[in-house]
Design an enzyme around this catalytic site. Structure first.
Site, PDB file in Angstrom:
ATOM      1  N   ALA A  40       0.851  -1.200   0.000  1.00  0.00           N
ATOM      2  CA  ALA A  40       0.000   0.000   0.000  1.00  0.00           C
ATOM      3  C   ALA A  40       0.873   1.232   0.000  1.00  0.00           C
ATOM      4  O   ALA A  40       2.065   1.167   0.313  1.00  0.00           O
ATOM      5  CB  ALA A  40      -0.898   0.008   1.243  1.00  0.00           C
ATOM      6  N   THR A  56       1.432   4.264   2.108  1.00  0.00           N
ATOM      7  CA  THR A  56       1.067   4.539   3.504  1.00  0.00           C
ATOM      8  C   THR A  56       1.632   5.868   4.036  1.00  0.00           C
ATOM      9  O   THR A  56       1.479   6.157   5.220  1.00  0.00           O
ATOM     10  CB  THR A  56       1.551   3.388   4.417  1.00  0.00           C
ATOM     11  OG1 THR A  56       2.960   3.246   4.251  1.00  0.00           O
ATOM     12  CG2 THR A  56       0.844   2.093   4.099  1.00  0.00           C
ATOM     13  N   TYR A  64      -4.919  10.164   1.642  1.00  0.00           N
ATOM     14  CA  TYR A  64      -4.674   8.757   1.999  1.00  0.00           C
ATOM     15  C   TYR A  64      -5.996   8.071   2.372  1.00  0.00           C
ATOM     16  O   TYR A  64      -6.312   6.988   1.870  1.00  0.00           O
ATOM     17  CB  TYR A  64      -3.678   8.688   3.161  1.00  0.00           C
ATOM     18  CG  TYR A  64      -3.539   7.325   3.782  1.00  0.00           C
ATOM     19  CD1 TYR A  64      -2.862   6.287   3.125  1.00  0.00           C
ATOM     20  CD2 TYR A  64      -4.080   7.047   5.050  1.00  0.00           C
ATOM     21  CE1 TYR A  64      -2.735   5.034   3.717  1.00  0.00           C
ATOM     22  CE2 TYR A  64      -3.950   5.799   5.640  1.00  0.00           C
ATOM     23  CZ  TYR A  64      -3.279   4.796   4.970  1.00  0.00           C
ATOM     24  OH  TYR A  64      -3.157   3.552   5.546  1.00  0.00           O
ATOM     25  N   LYS A 102      -7.871   4.925   0.498  1.00  0.00           N
ATOM     26  CA  LYS A 102      -8.133   3.646   1.181  1.00  0.00           C
ATOM     27  C   LYS A 102      -9.625   3.315   1.146  1.00  0.00           C
ATOM     28  O   LYS A 102     -10.002   2.150   1.063  1.00  0.00           O
ATOM     29  CB  LYS A 102      -7.617   3.696   2.627  1.00  0.00           C
ATOM     30  CG  LYS A 102      -6.101   3.777   2.760  1.00  0.00           C
ATOM     31  CD  LYS A 102      -5.375   2.549   2.214  1.00  0.00           C
ATOM     32  CE  LYS A 102      -5.574   1.333   3.077  1.00  0.00           C
ATOM     33  NZ  LYS A 102      -4.834   0.157   2.552  1.00  0.00           N
ATOM     34  N   TRP A 146      -2.842   3.077  13.757  1.00  0.00           N
ATOM     35  CA  TRP A 146      -1.687   3.424  14.604  1.00  0.00           C
ATOM     36  C   TRP A 146      -0.739   2.236  14.775  1.00  0.00           C
ATOM     37  O   TRP A 146      -0.400   1.849  15.890  1.00  0.00           O
ATOM     38  CB  TRP A 146      -2.153   3.909  15.977  1.00  0.00           C
ATOM     39  CG  TRP A 146      -2.910   5.198  16.009  1.00  0.00           C
ATOM     40  CD1 TRP A 146      -3.682   5.735  15.020  1.00  0.00           C
ATOM     41  CD2 TRP A 146      -2.996   6.104  17.115  1.00  0.00           C
ATOM     42  NE1 TRP A 146      -4.239   6.916  15.442  1.00  0.00           N
ATOM     43  CE2 TRP A 146      -3.835   7.171  16.722  1.00  0.00           C
ATOM     44  CE3 TRP A 146      -2.469   6.120  18.407  1.00  0.00           C
ATOM     45  CZ2 TRP A 146      -4.146   8.243  17.555  1.00  0.00           C
ATOM     46  CZ3 TRP A 146      -2.779   7.185  19.246  1.00  0.00           C
ATOM     47  CH2 TRP A 146      -3.603   8.231  18.827  1.00  0.00           C
TER      48      TRP A 146
HETATM   49  N1  LIG Z   1       0.958   1.637   9.304  1.00  0.00           N
HETATM   50  C1  LIG Z   1      -0.198   1.973   9.869  1.00  0.00           C
HETATM   51  O1  LIG Z   1      -0.251   2.652  10.913  1.00  0.00           O
HETATM   52  C2  LIG Z   1      -1.489   1.516   9.254  1.00  0.00           C
HETATM   53  C3  LIG Z   1      -2.697   1.931   9.856  1.00  0.00           C
HETATM   54  C4  LIG Z   1      -3.889   1.517   9.279  1.00  0.00           C
HETATM   55  C5  LIG Z   1      -3.902   0.710   8.172  1.00  0.00           C
HETATM   56  N2  LIG Z   1      -2.723   0.338   7.591  1.00  0.00           N
HETATM   57  C6  LIG Z   1      -2.782  -0.503   6.403  1.00  0.00           C
HETATM   58  O2  LIG Z   1      -2.086  -1.720   6.648  1.00  0.00           O
HETATM   59  C7  LIG Z   1      -1.516  -2.208   5.424  1.00  0.00           C
HETATM   60  C8  LIG Z   1      -0.030  -2.464   5.619  1.00  0.00           C
HETATM   61  O3  LIG Z   1       0.584  -1.225   5.970  1.00  0.00           O
HETATM   62  P1  LIG Z   1       2.119  -1.114   6.367  1.00  0.00           P
HETATM   63  O4  LIG Z   1       2.230  -0.023   7.377  1.00  0.00           O
HETATM   64  O5  LIG Z   1       2.687  -2.465   6.639  1.00  0.00           O
HETATM   65  O6  LIG Z   1       2.724  -0.551   4.998  1.00  0.00           O
HETATM   66  P2  LIG Z   1       4.264  -0.327   4.604  1.00  0.00           P
HETATM   67  O7  LIG Z   1       5.153  -0.590   5.782  1.00  0.00           O
HETATM   68  O8  LIG Z   1       4.335   0.989   3.926  1.00  0.00           O
HETATM   69  O9  LIG Z   1       4.526  -1.519   3.573  1.00  0.00           O
HETATM   70  C9  LIG Z   1       4.011  -1.509   2.285  1.00  0.00           C
HETATM   71  C10 LIG Z   1       4.931  -2.330   1.425  1.00  0.00           C
HETATM   72  O10 LIG Z   1       4.427  -2.318   0.086  1.00  0.00           O
HETATM   73  C11 LIG Z   1       5.535  -2.120  -0.777  1.00  0.00           C
HETATM   74  N3  LIG Z   1       5.141  -1.570  -2.086  1.00  0.00           N
HETATM   75  C12 LIG Z   1       5.193  -0.277  -2.503  1.00  0.00           C
HETATM   76  N4  LIG Z   1       4.774  -0.175  -3.773  1.00  0.00           N
HETATM   77  C13 LIG Z   1       4.470  -1.433  -4.168  1.00  0.00           C
HETATM   78  C14 LIG Z   1       3.996  -1.978  -5.385  1.00  0.00           C
HETATM   79  N5  LIG Z   1       3.737  -1.205  -6.444  1.00  0.00           N
HETATM   80  N6  LIG Z   1       3.803  -3.315  -5.466  1.00  0.00           N
HETATM   81  C15 LIG Z   1       4.057  -4.102  -4.398  1.00  0.00           C
HETATM   82  N7  LIG Z   1       4.511  -3.651  -3.221  1.00  0.00           N
HETATM   83  C16 LIG Z   1       4.701  -2.325  -3.097  1.00  0.00           C
HETATM   84  C17 LIG Z   1       6.418  -1.164  -0.013  1.00  0.00           C
HETATM   85  O11 LIG Z   1       7.709  -1.108  -0.556  1.00  0.00           O
HETATM   86  P3  LIG Z   1       8.571   0.260  -0.394  1.00  0.00           P
HETATM   87  O12 LIG Z   1       8.794   0.442   1.054  1.00  0.00           O
HETATM   88  O13 LIG Z   1       9.796  -0.044  -1.197  1.00  0.00           O
HETATM   89  O14 LIG Z   1       7.718   1.352  -0.996  1.00  0.00           O
HETATM   90  C18 LIG Z   1       6.357  -1.779   1.384  1.00  0.00           C
HETATM   91  O15 LIG Z   1       7.297  -2.814   1.543  1.00  0.00           O
HETATM   92  C19 LIG Z   1      -1.820  -1.134   4.371  1.00  0.00           C
HETATM   93  O16 LIG Z   1      -2.985  -1.487   3.678  1.00  0.00           O
HETATM   94  C20 LIG Z   1      -2.081   0.117   5.202  1.00  0.00           C
HETATM   95  O17 LIG Z   1      -2.905   1.043   4.530  1.00  0.00           O
HETATM   96  C21 LIG Z   1      -1.518   0.713   8.112  1.00  0.00           C
END
Ligand SMILES: NC(=O)c1ccc[n+]([C@@H]2O[C@H](COP(=O)([O-])OP(=O)(O)OC[C@H]3O[C@@H](n4cnc5c(N)ncnc54)[C@H](OP(=O)(O)O)[C@@H]3O)[C@@H](O)[C@H]2O)c1
Length: 286
Positions: free
Chosen positions: A59, A61, A124, A128, A149
């Site tokens: 995603a 993010t 964002y 989503k 969070w």
């Molecule tokens: N983090 C939070 O607090 C939070 C809160 C609510 C919901 N969420 C949701 O939870 C889910 C996971 O979030 P997360 O925090 O683990 O995200 P993240 O740490 O940003 O990880 C996303 C991963 O996707 C990779 N990516 C980027 N572009 C891509 C592409 N085109 N194809 C395939 N992979 C790609 C990124 O690589 P790069 O790093 O190289 O870009 C990264 O490894 C998401 O749906 C997010 O919206 C997160």
């Protein structure tokens, strides 16, 4: 169960891969192996591996950057989700993916339930929400877990940033008027396993139990780590230099999760304390 993971190097993807490590067949990918914005790559991956379940963690993010990077945020969150959903539907695979409290406007006076109306404030949040709608529109078998969070061992997160700044003796102005609940990435990965075990479908909320502001979370972290609370001061969101608007109140109700799995999430304090223990060696505490 054959399991295929997108975004496997991210905060959540790494924990998902760890928790499901003992599955019979698991393939973890990130953008290098599988760019989810490419529909042909999505078909190729899903056709090639023939998973029972695809856990889509990839995603966009970066909440603040998204305000000026609308096209990429849309492409990754909305088109990426649609591409993966279509490939899953064609193959008859279950798609698991993740949503956010940032789809809500923060005006609720009680924890948000799954069926509450969305009204995202930020780019964002809008992408989503549009991703959720794309998923439902495609209409395949799916499970959408909304969370908030998040923190964990992989990559950057609020807690790590607070610790790094406090260690450098920087003063910290932190929002005291945004309320939510921290979520340990490992707890969320366990929750996905529990939900799959219970054959859950549709939308389910998951975070830790309880609620806090970013300011109180920072205070708790400094206190547990023996760092001076004097570095910290409360701030109003509107006085902070963040471009993206955020909901003032985003706590998610875990009632549905509890009903489906029979399991109660642990209090956020417990999850944060475990995380701080785990990263103690890198903080030079051991
Ligand atoms: N983090 C939070 O607090 C939070 C809160 C609510 C919901 N969420 C949701 O939870 C889910 C996971 O979030 P997360 O925090 O683990 O995200 P993240 O740490 O940003 O990880 C996303 C991963 O996707 C990779 N990516 C980027 N572009 C891509 C592409 N085109 N194809 C395939 N992979 C790609 C990124 O690589 P790069 O790093 O190289 O870009 C990264 O490894 C998401 O749906 C997010 O919206 C997160």
């Amino acid at each position: 169960m054959r399991l295929l993971i997108t975004g496997g190097l991210g905060l959540l993807g790494k924990e998902i891969a760890r928790v499901f490590d003992r599955s019979t067949g698991i393939r973890t990918t990130d953008v290098e192996e599988w760019d989810v914005t490419d529909p042909a790559a999505c078909r190729r991956e899903v056709d090639g591996f023939r998973p029972d379940v695809v856990i889509h963690c990839a995603a966009y993010t970066a909440v603040d950057r998204a305000e000026s990077d609308v096209a990429l945020a849309n492409r990754l969150n909305v088109e990426g989700t649609r591409n993966v959903a279509r490939a899953c539907r064609e193959r008859g695979a279950l798609m698991v993916t993740f949503g956010t409290d940032y789809i809500f406007d923060g005006t609720s006076s009680r924890p948000y339930r799954e069926e509450d109306a969305a009204n995202p404030l930020s780019v964002y949040g809008k992408t989503k929400w549009a991703a959720e709608e794309a998923l439902r529109e495609v209409g395949g078998d799916h499970l959408l877990v909304r969370t908030q969070w998040m923190f964990g061992p992989a990559g950057k997160n609020f807690i790590r940033t607070i610790l790094e700044k406090a260690r450098r003796g920087e003063t910290l102005r932190v929002a005291s008027d945004q309320v939510g609940c921290p979520t340990f990435s490992g707890d969320l990965a366990d929750a996905v396993r529990n939900l799959l075990g219970a054959r859950a479908r549709g939308t389910v909320h998951f975070s830790s139990e309880g609620e806090t502001s970013w300011f109180d979370l920072a205070r708790y972290v400094l206190d547990r780590c023996g760092l001076p609370a004097a570095l910290l001061s409360p701030a109003r969101t509107r006085d902070l230099p963040y471009p993206a608007p955020r909901p003032a109140y985003g706590v998610l109700s875990k009632e549905k999760y509890r009903l489906i799995t029979g399991i109660s999430p642990r209090p956020w304090e417990e999850a944060v304390a475990e995380y701080l223990e785990r990263i103690a060696p890198e903080r030079g505490m051991r």
